[in-house]
Design a protein around this motif. Structure first.
Motif, PDB file in Angstrom:
ATOM      1  N   TYR A 173      83.226  55.179   2.112  1.00 31.87           N
ATOM      2  CA  TYR A 173      84.347  54.056   2.199  1.00 31.87           C
ATOM      3  C   TYR A 173      84.937  53.456   0.877  1.00 31.87           C
ATOM      4  O   TYR A 173      83.927  52.996   0.107  1.00 31.87           O
ATOM      5  N   LEU A 174      86.057  53.461   0.887  1.00 31.54           N
ATOM      6  CA  LEU A 174      86.430  52.636  -0.520  1.00 31.54           C
ATOM      7  C   LEU A 174      87.613  51.667  -0.368  1.00 31.54           C
ATOM      8  O   LEU A 174      88.685  52.103   0.408  1.00 31.54           O
ATOM      9  N   PRO A 221     101.162  49.581  -5.581  1.00 29.55           N
ATOM     10  CA  PRO A 221     100.441  50.759  -6.268  1.00 29.55           C
ATOM     11  C   PRO A 221      98.821  50.126  -6.399  1.00 29.55           C
ATOM     12  O   PRO A 221      98.447  49.019  -6.487  1.00 29.55           O
ATOM     13  N   GLN A 222      97.794  50.940  -6.184  1.00 31.36           N
ATOM     14  CA  GLN A 222      96.361  50.837  -6.288  1.00 31.36           C
ATOM     15  C   GLN A 222      95.717  51.818  -7.606  1.00 31.36           C
ATOM     16  O   GLN A 222      96.151  52.692  -7.853  1.00 31.36           O
ATOM     17  N   PHE A 223      94.728  50.766  -7.994  1.00 27.03           N
ATOM     18  CA  PHE A 223      94.063  51.448  -9.022  1.00 27.03           C
ATOM     19  C   PHE A 223      92.611  51.700  -9.022  1.00 27.03           C
ATOM     20  O   PHE A 223      91.872  50.826  -8.444  1.00 27.03           O
ATOM     21  N   LEU A 224      92.342  52.872  -9.319  1.00 30.06           N
ATOM     22  CA  LEU A 224      90.900  53.252  -9.310  1.00 30.06           C
ATOM     23  C   LEU A 224      90.131  53.039 -10.661  1.00 30.06           C
ATOM     24  O   LEU A 224      90.599  52.712 -11.756  1.00 30.06           O
ATOM     25  N   ILE A 225      88.854  52.460 -10.263  1.00 29.32           N
ATOM     26  CA  ILE A 225      87.735  52.289 -11.446  1.00 29.32           C
ATOM     27  C   ILE A 225      86.361  53.036 -10.991  1.00 29.32           C
ATOM     28  O   ILE A 225      86.256  52.865  -9.989  1.00 29.32           O
ATOM     29  N   PHE A 226      85.905  53.459 -12.118  1.00 24.64           N
ATOM     30  CA  PHE A 226      84.628  54.063 -11.949  1.00 24.64           C
ATOM     31  C   PHE A 226      83.915  53.823 -13.124  1.00 24.64           C
ATOM     32  O   PHE A 226      84.376  53.801 -14.195  1.00 24.64           O
ATOM     33  N   SER A 227      82.672  53.527 -13.091  1.00 24.94           N
ATOM     34  CA  SER A 227      81.588  53.346 -14.163  1.00 24.94           C
ATOM     35  C   SER A 227      80.464  54.231 -14.009  1.00 24.94           C
ATOM     36  O   SER A 227      80.015  54.458 -13.034  1.00 24.94           O
ATOM     37  N   GLU A 228      79.881  54.368 -15.093  1.00 23.34           N
ATOM     38  CA  GLU A 228      78.487  54.992 -15.086  1.00 23.34           C
ATOM     39  C   GLU A 228      77.300  54.071 -14.702  1.00 23.34           C
ATOM     40  O   GLU A 228      77.321  52.946 -15.109  1.00 23.34           O
ATOM     41  N   ILE A 229      76.601  54.743 -13.738  1.00 26.76           N
ATOM     42  CA  ILE A 229      75.421  53.785 -13.293  1.00 26.76           C
ATOM     43  C   ILE A 229      74.203  53.996 -14.420  1.00 26.76           C
ATOM     44  O   ILE A 229      73.954  55.055 -15.023  1.00 26.76           O
ATOM     45  N   ASP A 230      73.331  52.986 -14.540  1.00 32.37           N
ATOM     46  CA  ASP A 230      72.253  53.164 -15.414  1.00 32.37           C
ATOM     47  C   ASP A 230      70.949  53.625 -14.809  1.00 32.37           C
ATOM     48  O   ASP A 230      69.984  53.327 -15.463  1.00 32.37           O
ATOM     49  N   LYS A 231      70.995  53.940 -13.632  1.00 29.38           N
ATOM     50  CA  LYS A 231      69.707  54.530 -12.991  1.00 29.38           C
ATOM     51  C   LYS A 231      69.937  55.695 -12.223  1.00 29.38           C
ATOM     52  O   LYS A 231      70.738  55.867 -11.336  1.00 29.38           O
ATOM     53  N   MET A 232      68.823  56.679 -12.460  1.00 28.84           N
ATOM     54  CA  MET A 232      69.014  58.084 -11.602  1.00 28.84           C
ATOM     55  C   MET A 232      68.703  57.616 -10.024  1.00 28.84           C
ATOM     56  O   MET A 232      68.122  56.790  -9.791  1.00 28.84           O
ATOM     57  N   ILE A 233      69.664  58.148  -9.077  1.00 31.50           N
ATOM     58  CA  ILE A 233      69.612  57.873  -7.683  1.00 31.50           C
ATOM     59  C   ILE A 233      68.949  59.328  -7.171  1.00 31.50           C
ATOM     60  O   ILE A 233      69.256  60.256  -7.836  1.00 31.50           O
ATOM     61  N   GLY A 273      75.324  59.111 -12.632  1.00 32.23           N
ATOM     62  CA  GLY A 273      76.100  59.080 -11.634  1.00 32.23           C
ATOM     63  C   GLY A 273      77.246  58.165 -11.778  1.00 32.23           C
ATOM     64  O   GLY A 273      77.204  57.411 -12.988  1.00 32.23           O
ATOM     65  N   LEU A 274      78.202  57.733 -10.951  1.00 32.83           N
ATOM     66  CA  LEU A 274      79.306  57.075 -10.961  1.00 32.83           C
ATOM     67  C   LEU A 274      79.289  55.995  -9.625  1.00 32.83           C
ATOM     68  O   LEU A 274      78.971  56.115  -8.781  1.00 32.83           O
ATOM     69  N   TYR A 275      79.992  54.982 -10.098  1.00 31.93           N
ATOM     70  CA  TYR A 275      80.090  53.740  -9.321  1.00 31.93           C
ATOM     71  C   TYR A 275      81.524  53.485  -8.835  1.00 31.93           C
ATOM     72  O   TYR A 275      82.464  53.144  -9.895  1.00 31.93           O
ATOM     73  N   PHE A 276      82.231  53.871  -7.906  1.00 29.57           N
ATOM     74  CA  PHE A 276      83.823  53.958  -7.678  1.00 29.57           C
ATOM     75  C   PHE A 276      84.151  52.609  -7.031  1.00 29.57           C
ATOM     76  O   PHE A 276      83.395  52.248  -5.986  1.00 29.57           O
TER      77      PHE A 276
END
Length: 303
Positions: free
Chosen positions: A30-31, A83-95, A164-167
């Motif tokens: 879910y997002l 209008p809706q806006f997406l953000i994604f960030s690089e995570i700093d720990k392997m999952i 990975g990514l954080y959406f």
């Protein structure tokens, strides 16, 4: 034997909340955000690995021309006219697939983030298959070291190079709430959720496409994060007692790892004291709870 029945055992209910709910590898992710006059705001976010769609062509160097994110949204609700806006960030720990992650876990980040990415206009109450234009800088970052674009069971590979990514969806006064599945597709089905990087070979006009998959057959580790702000509820509808041990006559149940009802039946102790339980067999036990509708937001037809 003698048959006894009673309908007078008291039931006490409490409304409680805890953010340590396991959300690893969910069937549905879910997002977005839900605003509710009773429950306040619920924000849903996704943390996921991405996976190489194929072996990298090691013979050439490429320049990134564009990148798109393809998503299949299974459900869409909320204000789709804004209008809706997406953000994604690089995570700093392997999952990892075999590790339990919780809905309230903080997400460690590297500081690399891509924001202001406008979503296409969505259709409410239907499946949406969408394409989103992504900044070229994200594709350039993914392939900045092509020697890492491989998988290995013994050596650090792409999963270590890019964890990975954080959406997230950007906060909005009129938010939307969407769902998707990062489960791998059926045997004869194509991927539905992936990035495609469009490139051309250095010194030529030869084009090349390379994909990074979210719903890969070799399953990516993934989990949901839910943030609840109960104080954002309307003052006259706000839940008054959460985790305070107050036995309330009205108890609440909420999806997305929200509040839940704890039930206490102290009268059972009295029954055990009055009867020799070694000679008692319970034929039927039933809990009956009336559901409260406000006939405005929560109705029998919609709840």
């Amino acid at each position: 034997g003698t048959v006894y029945s009673t309908d007078t055992i008291s039931v006490i209910t409490y409304t409680e909340y805890g953010d340590s709910i396991g959300s690893t590898n969910p069937a549905t992710s879910y997002l977005g955000q839900i605003k509710d006059p009773y429950f306040g705001t619920t924000t849903a976010e996704i943390i996921s690995q991405i996976r190489l769609g194929a072996a990298w062509n090691e013979e050439a160097s490429y320049i990134v021309d564009s990148i798109k994110l393809f998503l299949k949204l299974l459900t869409v609700s909320g204000n789709t006219d804004v209008p809706q806006f997406l953000i994604f960030s690089e995570i700093d720990k392997m999952i990892y697939n075999d590790t339990v992650y919780y809905s309230g876990d903080p997400v460690p980040l590297t500081g690399k983030s891509w924001s202001g990415i406008q979503m296409p206009k969505l259709r409410a109450d239907s499946v949406n298959e969408i394409e989103i234009e992504i900044p070229v800088s994200f594709g350039e970052y993914l392939i900045r070291d092509t020697s890492k674009l491989f998988y290995s069971s013994t050596d650090p590979d792409f999963r270590n190079y890019f964890n990975g990514l954080y959406f997230q969806l950007a906060p909005s006064a009129s938010p939307v709430f969407v769902s998707m599945s990062f489960d791998f597709p059926g045997t004869y089905e194509a991927y539905s959720n992936y990035f495609t990087v469009y490139m051309h070979e250095v010194g030529t006009t030869k084009s090349y496409e390379f994909s990074f998959i979210l719903d890969a057959f070799s399953t990516n580790a993934c989990y949901n994060r839910f943030v609840h702000d109960f104080d954002a509820a309307e003052p006259d509808k706000k839940i008054q007692h959460i985790n305070d041990g107050y036995p309330d006559s009205l108890a609440y149940v909420q999806i997305l790892s929200g509040v839940y009802t704890r039930i206490s039946i102290p009268g059972l102790d009295d029954v055990k004291e009055l009867l020799d339980m070694s000679k008692v067999s319970v034929n039927k036990a039933r809990l009956v709870f009336p559901i409260v509708y406000d006939d405005e937001i929560y109705k029998p037809a919609t709840v």
